[in-house]
Design an enzyme around this catalytic site. Structure first.
Site, short mmCIF file in Angstrom:
data_model
loop_
_atom_site.label_atom_id
_atom_site.label_comp_id
_atom_site.label_asym_id
_atom_site.label_seq_id
_atom_site.Cartn_x
_atom_site.Cartn_y
_atom_site.Cartn_z
N HIS A 74 0.82 -1.34 -0.12
CA HIS A 74 -0.04 -0.06 0.11
C HIS A 74 0.65 1.32 -0.03
O HIS A 74 0.24 2.55 0.07
CB HIS A 74 -1.08 -0.06 1.22
N HIS A 75 2.14 1.15 0.10
CA HIS A 75 2.83 2.34 -0.07
C HIS A 75 3.24 2.68 -1.61
O HIS A 75 4.02 3.91 -1.71
CB HIS A 75 4.24 2.32 0.72
N CYS A 76 3.01 1.80 -2.52
CA CYS A 76 3.31 2.10 -3.78
C CYS A 76 2.21 2.44 -4.54
O CYS A 76 1.06 2.02 -4.50
CB CYS A 76 3.93 0.61 -4.55
#
Length: 290
Positions: A103-105
Site C-alpha cells: 500500500h505504499h506504492c
C-alpha cells in the site's frame, strides 16, 4: 480498450478463492537477514493452514505473473504482481491473497518494501473488466498510512478509503491523506480494546455512508505488540478478533471482500495470520458456497 491478459482465467472446481505462489517467498542472497521483512512469511502461512487441515495444494489458485501491459493498467510508462483475487472475491463473495497489500506504492513510485501497486492494479482491472463493479471501498488496517493507493485515487469518486494507522510513523503523507474518507489516527502503543472499538465504529460508519460493490481489506499484522515498525500494542488474539469483525461486518452488508495480508515484521506473524484464517473458517465467514 481492454488488453489481452492471462490474469483472468478459469480456475479448477477444486480451488477455493485463496491465491498464493511459492514465488512470493523471495531471498536476496542472505541480505534479507539485514532487515525485519520476513520474506518467507507467506509460505509459512500456507504451511500452517495445511497443518490445520484447512488447505491443500489442489485448493490454491496459483498466482499468475503479470506482463508489462498488465502493469501499465496501474503504473505509468516511467515506472514499470499479481492480483486476480479481486474477480474471485466477486464470484465467491470472499477471497484471500496470502501476500499482497503493497500500500505504499502508487502508479508512479514505490515506497519501503512496496514495489508494485497491487491494490490499485486490482481495482483498475475490476473497473475495466468486471460488469457491475464501479464502487470499491479500501479498508486499510495496516499500522502505516496507505499512501500509495490514496495517491492513485485522490480524485476518483468510485473509491472510498478508510485508513486506521499510527500517525507517528512513516509515511507522513499529508497530500495522500486528502483521499481518506474515514481516517483514524492512533497514538503509540494503542491496545486491543481501544483499537477494536475504533475499527468497529468507523467501519460501520463507512459502510453506512457509502455502500460499495467490493471491499478490499488490507489486513496488516504490524499492529501487533512488539512489531519493530508498527508501534502499536494489539495482541495476537486482538488481530484474530479484528479480522473476524471486519469479515462479519462486511458480509452483514452483503458486500464481497478481498483480504490481502500486508505488513507484519515478526516471526510469529505467520502463525497469527494462519490462526485468523482458520478462525474465519470456523466462524463460517469463509466457505465454499456458489
Amino acid at each position: 480498450m481492454s488488453h489481452c491478459t492471462s490474469l483472468y482465467r478459469e480456475v479448477s472446481e477444486t480451488c477455493w478463492p485463496i491465491v498464493y505462489s511459492p514465488k512470493y517467498n523471495i531471498k536476496f542472497l542472505g541480505l534479507e537477514k539485514l532487515h525485519p521483512f520476513d520474506v518467507e512469511k507467506w509460505g509459512r502461512v500456507v504451511h500452517l493452514l495445511k497443518e490445520g487441515n484447512f488447505l491443500s495444494d489442489v485448493m490454491i489458485v496459483e498466482a499468475q505473473e503479470v506482463s508489462e501491459e498488465d502493469l501499465k493498467v496501474a503504473h505509468t510508462e516511467q515506472y514499470l504482481r499479481k492480483l486476480k483475487a479481486g474477480k474471485l472475491a466477486v464470484d465467491y463473495g470472499w477471497a484471500i491473497n496470502i501476500g499482497g497489500g503493497f500500500h505504499h506504492c502508487s502508479g508512479s513510485r514505490g515506497g519501503r518494501f512496496c514495489i508494485y501497486a497491487d491494490i490499485t492494479l486490482c481495482i483498475k482491472f475490476l473497473f475495466e473488466r468486471v460488469a457491475g463493479i464501479s464502487r470499491v471501498t479500501i479498508i486499510d488496517l495496516d499500522a502505516h498510512q496507505g499512501n500509495g493507493h490514496e495517491t492513485d485515487f485522490l480524485d476518483d469518486n468510485r473509491v472510498y478509503i478508510m485508513d486506521v494507522y499510527n500517525y507517528h510513523i512513516y509515511p507522513y503523507d499529508s497530500i495522500a491523506k486528502r483521499a481518506i474518507r474515514q481516517m483514524v489516527e492512533l497514538d503509540w502503543n494503542t491496545e486491543d480494546e481501544e483499537y477494536l472499538e475504533k475499527v468497529k465504529e468507523h467501519l460501520e460508519m463507512a459502510l453506512d455512508e457509502w455502500l460499495p460493490h467490493l471491499v478490499i481489506y488490507n489486513a496488516g499484522t504490524d499492529i501487533m505488540v512488539g512489531d519493530p515498525l508498527g508501534g502499536l500494542s494489539v495482541s495476537p488474539e486482538g488481530i484474530v478478533m479484528r479480522d473476524e469483525l471486519v469479515f462479519r461486518t462486511v458480509r452483514k452488508y452483503g458486500v464481497p471482500i478481498l483480504m490481502v495480508t500486508s505488513g507484519g515484521y515478526q516471526k510469529q506473524t505467520a502463525r497469527v495470520i494462519a490462526d485468523s484464517i482458520l478462525n474465519l473458517y470456523s466462524m463460517g465467514l469463509i466457505r465454499m458456497i456458489l
